[in-house]
Design a protein around this motif. Structure first.
Motif, mmCIF file in Angstrom:
data_model
loop_
_atom_site.group_PDB
_atom_site.id
_atom_site.type_symbol
_atom_site.label_atom_id
_atom_site.label_comp_id
_atom_site.label_asym_id
_atom_site.label_seq_id
_atom_site.Cartn_x
_atom_site.Cartn_y
_atom_site.Cartn_z
ATOM 1 N N SER A 85 45.494 27.766 41.211
ATOM 2 C CA SER A 85 45.146 28.827 40.257
ATOM 3 C C SER A 85 45.009 30.162 40.967
ATOM 4 O O SER A 85 45.490 31.197 40.477
ATOM 5 C CB SER A 85 43.852 28.478 39.531
ATOM 6 N N TYR A 86 44.385 30.157 42.131
ATOM 7 C CA TYR A 86 44.211 31.409 42.877
ATOM 8 C C TYR A 86 45.554 31.949 43.368
ATOM 9 O O TYR A 86 45.839 33.152 43.227
ATOM 10 C CB TYR A 86 43.265 31.184 44.040
ATOM 11 N N LEU A 87 46.405 31.082 43.945
ATOM 12 C CA LEU A 87 47.687 31.545 44.475
ATOM 13 C C LEU A 87 48.624 31.996 43.361
ATOM 14 O O LEU A 87 49.373 32.974 43.523
ATOM 15 C CB LEU A 87 48.349 30.430 45.294
ATOM 16 N N SER A 88 48.611 31.311 42.229
ATOM 17 C CA SER A 88 49.484 31.713 41.127
ATOM 18 C C SER A 88 49.063 33.057 40.555
ATOM 19 O O SER A 88 49.915 33.892 40.217
ATOM 20 C CB SER A 88 49.464 30.631 40.041
ATOM 21 N N VAL A 89 47.757 33.278 40.444
ATOM 22 C CA VAL A 89 47.282 34.569 39.938
ATOM 23 C C VAL A 89 47.561 35.669 40.945
ATOM 24 O O VAL A 89 47.934 36.791 40.581
ATOM 25 C CB VAL A 89 45.778 34.486 39.605
ATOM 26 N N THR A 90 47.417 35.372 42.229
ATOM 27 C CA THR A 90 47.678 36.372 43.263
ATOM 28 C C THR A 90 49.148 36.764 43.295
ATOM 29 O O THR A 90 49.488 37.951 43.464
ATOM 30 C CB THR A 90 47.253 35.831 44.632
ATOM 31 N N SER A 91 50.044 35.793 43.137
ATOM 32 C CA SER A 91 51.474 36.108 43.158
ATOM 33 C C SER A 91 51.906 36.887 41.924
ATOM 34 O O SER A 91 52.882 37.653 41.977
ATOM 35 C CB SER A 91 52.283 34.816 43.254
ATOM 36 N N SER A 92 51.190 36.714 40.818
ATOM 37 C CA SER A 92 51.511 37.471 39.609
ATOM 38 C C SER A 92 50.854 38.850 39.585
ATOM 39 O O SER A 92 51.014 39.586 38.614
ATOM 40 C CB SER A 92 51.064 36.683 38.369
ATOM 41 N N ARG A 93 50.119 39.186 40.637
ATOM 42 C CA ARG A 93 49.493 40.510 40.805
ATOM 43 C C ARG A 93 48.550 40.827 39.638
ATOM 44 O O ARG A 93 48.544 41.926 39.099
ATOM 45 C CB ARG A 93 50.558 41.597 40.947
#
Length: 403
Positions: A85-93
């Motif tokens: 969840s953290y990495l997906s949100v981070t990649s979506s800026r």
């Protein structure tokens, strides 16, 4: 999210707040009986815009800070889903909806890098030695180790590698992101035997999604989620492979095999030697081995233990064995000659010329015909001739034998 799941999560949130400190241990043991709670919490974590996400993250942090091992393991089982969840949100800026997850991850990290007194601690790892047996190898199967002065000096010494002390982090940055996430995966792998099947499945999905997003293999896996590429580090992939290996041997053979191939695919693209070495070793060990689905059995990792054997083989060729083999051969030949010849007849005359040129003529007394065994004198003479023959064959005084 269904109203029933929201009710289960809301009851769980309210129950812990009114719980006295003396009843924490009993409450931690009773969490296993709530079968509908864990799937409901997974749904909350996957919905980034859920109103229950922030109180759930806060409660999970309280579980981990309590110091109760069962509550800490309960929190750690959601770590792969929290990381995704953290990495997906981070990649979506869009970092605004991941603040509570980021705070939870940093909180667990800052609690793990210090001891109970609040002092920074360093983790120690013992590097295995090939000269000492383990569950993975036997020194006798590798070959004889040279007994040199350096080997004797290092005998019994074990190499210890230290990791840390680690710095405390208040926020995630591009420089420290994967340092923190790698350390969290290390803590997760240390408690793998306590993880549930849902947690192991989430770990395999995390490995596949992180490694294939934005690459051509994403179409092969038919994953229609995030299409942007995620940055990874070599140590992060090594920790992923460690957890995937455990899931591969504990009932998640399909997801584990796909995740392992996806991590190796990404490691080849990034040219990371460490995950390639570990991943290929695991893949080679799994070839031809039937993975049993032991979800209900004890948690373990399947390894092939080599049978123990003696350091020196009984058939080893040594100088003593060659000498013994030569004497046995002579004795067998002489005994066969004596047994095949039947009653010994007259011993032929033997003339021996020694180094000084004097000739010595040896002739025993003729044996009377009809006797089954030679007399004492003839047997003594035969033994003397045998000893003389052995002396000449072994390089005694120079001379020649004439028949």
């Amino acid at each position: 999210m269904f109203a029933m799941d929201q009710g289960v999560v809301g009851e769980w949130l309210a129950e812990f707040k009114t719980l006295p400190e003396a009843a924490v241990s009993g409450y931690a043991a009773s969490l296993k009986e709530k079968t509908s709670l864990v799937p409901a919490l997974y749904k909350v974590i996957r919905e980034n815009y859920s109103d229950l996400l922030e109180p759930v993250c806060h409660q999970l942090f309280e579980f981990y800070r309590s110091g109760e091992p069962q509550l800490q393991h309960f929190t750690l089982q959601f770590l792969p889903e929290l990381l995704w969840s953290y990495l997906s949100v981070t990649s979506s800026r869009d970092p605004h909806c991941s603040g509570c997850i980021e705070a939870l991850l940093l909180g667990i990290y800052n609690l793990e890098i210090v001891d109970r007194d609040g002092q920074s601690r360093a983790l120690s790892f013992t590097v295995p030695s090939l000269s000492k047996p383990s569950v993975y190898h036997e020194p006798s199967t590798i070959g004889s180790l040279a007994l040199t002065e350096g080997a004797l000096a290092n005998h019994g010494l074990s190499r210890v590698v230290y990791s840390g002390p680690h710095l405390q982090r208040e926020t995630f940055t591009a420089q420290n992101r994967f340092q923190v996430l790698t350390f969290l995966l290390l803590c997760y792998n240390a408690a793998l035997s306590y993880m549930t099947a849902l947690s192991l499945q989430s770990l395999c999905q995390l490995g596949s999604r992180v490694c294939i997003c934005g690459y051509p293999r994403q179409q092969l896996r038919r994953y229609k989620g995030i299409s942007s590429r995620m940055m990874v580090s070599s140590d992060f992939l090594v920790q992923l492979i460690t957890g995937i290996h455990y899931a591969l041997c504990n009932g998640e053979s399909d997801l584990g095999s796909k995740a392992l191939e996806d991590v190796l695919y990404r490691a080849q693209l990034e040219l990371f030697p460490e995950p390639l070495l570990v991943g290929n070793a695991i893949r080679s060990s799994q070839r031809g081995a039937a993975l049993k689905s032991n979800k209900e059995g004890p948690r373990c990792i399947q390894v092939e233990i080599t049978p123990s054997a003696s350091r020196i083989s009984r058939n080893a060729v040594t100088s003593m064995s060659i000498r013994g083999h030569r004497w046995k051969r002579h004795e067998s030949l002489e005994s066969s000659v004596e047994t095949d010849a039947g009653p010994p007849g007259p011993v032929p005359e033997i003339s021996v010329t020694v180094a000084n040129g004097d000739a010595q003529r040896l002739r025993p007394e003729a044996q009377a015909p009809g006797l089954a065994e030679p007399g004492p004198d003839s047997r003594a003479e035969v033994r003397r001739q045998k000893s003389l023959r052995r002396l000449l064959e072994d390089g005694g005084p120079s001379g020649r034998v004439q028949h």
